[in-house]
Enzyme design. Sequence first.
Site, PDB file in Angstrom:
ATOM      1  N   ASP A  95      23.186  43.954  48.111  1.00 14.12           N
ATOM      2  CA  ASP A  95      23.088  44.084  49.561  1.00 14.12           C
ATOM      3  C   ASP A  95      22.482  45.449  49.861  1.00 14.12           C
ATOM      4  O   ASP A  95      22.732  46.420  49.146  1.00 14.12           O
ATOM      5  CB  ASP A  95      24.490  43.959  50.167  1.00 14.12           C
ATOM      6  CG  ASP A  95      24.461  43.866  51.678  1.00 14.12           C
ATOM      7  OD1 ASP A  95      23.358  43.912  52.257  1.00 14.12           O
ATOM      8  OD2 ASP A  95      25.536  43.757  52.280  1.00 14.12           O
ATOM      9  N   ASP A 268      28.819  34.706  49.981  1.00 10.83           N
ATOM     10  CA  ASP A 268      29.529  35.787  49.291  1.00 10.83           C
ATOM     11  C   ASP A 268      30.640  36.283  50.194  1.00 10.83           C
ATOM     12  O   ASP A 268      30.556  36.161  51.422  1.00 10.83           O
ATOM     13  CB  ASP A 268      28.592  36.951  48.968  1.00 10.83           C
ATOM     14  CG  ASP A 268      28.438  37.888  50.170  1.00 10.83           C
ATOM     15  OD1 ASP A 268      29.107  38.939  50.196  1.00 10.83           O
ATOM     16  OD2 ASP A 268      27.682  37.547  51.101  1.00 10.83           O
ATOM     17  N   CYS A 306      45.205  22.392  40.446  1.00  7.52           N
ATOM     18  CA  CYS A 306      44.183  23.290  39.903  1.00  7.52           C
ATOM     19  C   CYS A 306      44.205  23.267  38.377  1.00  7.52           C
ATOM     20  O   CYS A 306      45.277  23.216  37.766  1.00  7.52           O
ATOM     21  CB  CYS A 306      44.408  24.710  40.424  1.00  7.52           C
ATOM     22  SG  CYS A 306      43.203  25.922  39.806  1.00  7.52           S
ATOM     23  N   CYS A 308      42.654  25.750  36.507  1.00 12.21           N
ATOM     24  CA  CYS A 308      42.252  27.058  36.000  1.00 12.21           C
ATOM     25  C   CYS A 308      43.244  27.561  34.947  1.00 12.21           C
ATOM     26  O   CYS A 308      44.377  27.069  34.850  1.00 12.21           O
ATOM     27  CB  CYS A 308      42.126  28.068  37.143  1.00 12.21           C
ATOM     28  SG  CYS A 308      43.684  28.818  37.682  1.00 12.21           S
ATOM     29  N   CYS A 311      46.796  28.517  36.337  1.00 13.20           N
ATOM     30  CA  CYS A 311      47.672  27.399  36.709  1.00 13.20           C
ATOM     31  C   CYS A 311      48.153  26.625  35.489  1.00 13.20           C
ATOM     32  O   CYS A 311      49.214  25.999  35.531  1.00 13.20           O
ATOM     33  CB  CYS A 311      46.947  26.471  37.679  1.00 13.20           C
ATOM     34  SG  CYS A 311      46.681  27.227  39.307  1.00 13.20           S
ATOM     35  N   HIS A 337      42.420  33.078  39.540  1.00 13.87           N
ATOM     36  CA  HIS A 337      42.707  31.789  40.175  1.00 13.87           C
ATOM     37  C   HIS A 337      41.902  31.613  41.467  1.00 13.87           C
ATOM     38  O   HIS A 337      41.294  30.552  41.690  1.00 13.87           O
ATOM     39  CB  HIS A 337      44.191  31.656  40.484  1.00 13.87           C
ATOM     40  CG  HIS A 337      44.484  30.540  41.444  1.00 13.87           C
ATOM     41  ND1 HIS A 337      44.496  29.216  41.067  1.00 13.87           N
ATOM     42  CD2 HIS A 337      44.724  30.551  42.785  1.00 13.87           C
ATOM     43  CE1 HIS A 337      44.748  28.459  42.126  1.00 13.87           C
ATOM     44  NE2 HIS A 337      44.888  29.242  43.180  1.00 13.87           N
TER      45      HIS A 337
END
Length: 374
Positions: A95, A268, A306, A308, A311, A337
């Site tokens: 940015d 973003d 989830c 991931c 989890c 997560h």
Amino acid sequence: MSTMHRFEVQAADGATGARAGVFHTAHGPVLTPVFMPVGTRATVKGMTPESLEALGVQVVLANAYHLFLRPGADLVAEAGGLHAFTNWKRAILTDSGGFQIFSLADTLKLDDDGVIFRSIVDGAWHRWTPEDNVRIQEQLGADIIMQLDQCPPYPAEEAFVAEAVRRSAAWAKRCWAAHAREDQALFGIVQGGLYQHLRRESIERLGEIGFPGYGIGGYSVGEPHELMLESLAEVGALLPADRPRYLMGVGNPTTIVQAIALGVDMFDCVLPTRTARLGTAFSSEGRLNLRNARFARDFGPLDPACSCPVCRSYSRAYLRHLVNVKEMLGAILLTTHNLHFVLDLVRRAREAIVAGEYAAFVRAWMESPGANDY
């Protein structure tokens, strides 16, 4: 426009404006829609490059303002650019830092030639022209860089926003003229607040230049959510169909789902990572405040829906303990997560677009238990 930075629309959902595409960069193709974690100071807090790659992150953000102040663009260039400096092998977007500068209005001096601002590090004054800003971003070496623009706050008088649109368009031309690195894609930024005629003017002015992609700035700065979506719908329809559209600073899962339906390709935000450091997890049930006593003896997974690593391996009770005793592992696990949650949401959105089922995907999300909690 360099052929390196071409954007291909691979699928479009007939019932919405959603599309699945690929944007080509010097560090590989980026499949869209895409969520890009924010690494303001050349690091996504609590995450190694290897852990980000394991999550499937395609693009990481860094901020030219903060890296200009520390460690300095010269030093990053000496290290071989951000990719070498950070050991990140995939795409990077920087940015311009304009949002950070204009958010510090009490330390700002502005004219058509550029902006003078005071460092948040040592109080020293610095002057940036659009040409200075491009030079700094070329030294940093990101794959995608953003023009220097003026981002007006909300609310703001129409005359003030009109002047920001005019100035940002003039700076866009100067950024384009100054940009020399063919391995970088320079994006223009649409401004105009909630004044639709100013949004249209901004798009027309930027379209004369022919950027390979367009940031959509000036949203998520305090305006009512529904008004933002109404304005965004027209902006998405007016931007070129063969260029990526990047909604800057938006990471709310429900807003992402809605904005994809309006034709947005890139997102973003610090929201997933910042809320993680504050002890809050995203979940299919909505936001979970792990400081809450109800999790003290909850030995189930953080989010049963989830997949991931967090989890699969850690209980709510343990995560609550880490948060309450302020162990850094708690922030790391919740960041892992939360990023997975948003990345997986966008991945599933892309699959729905390719299958021609995005309208049903939106309905299912909006009817889910957690949709209104974001």
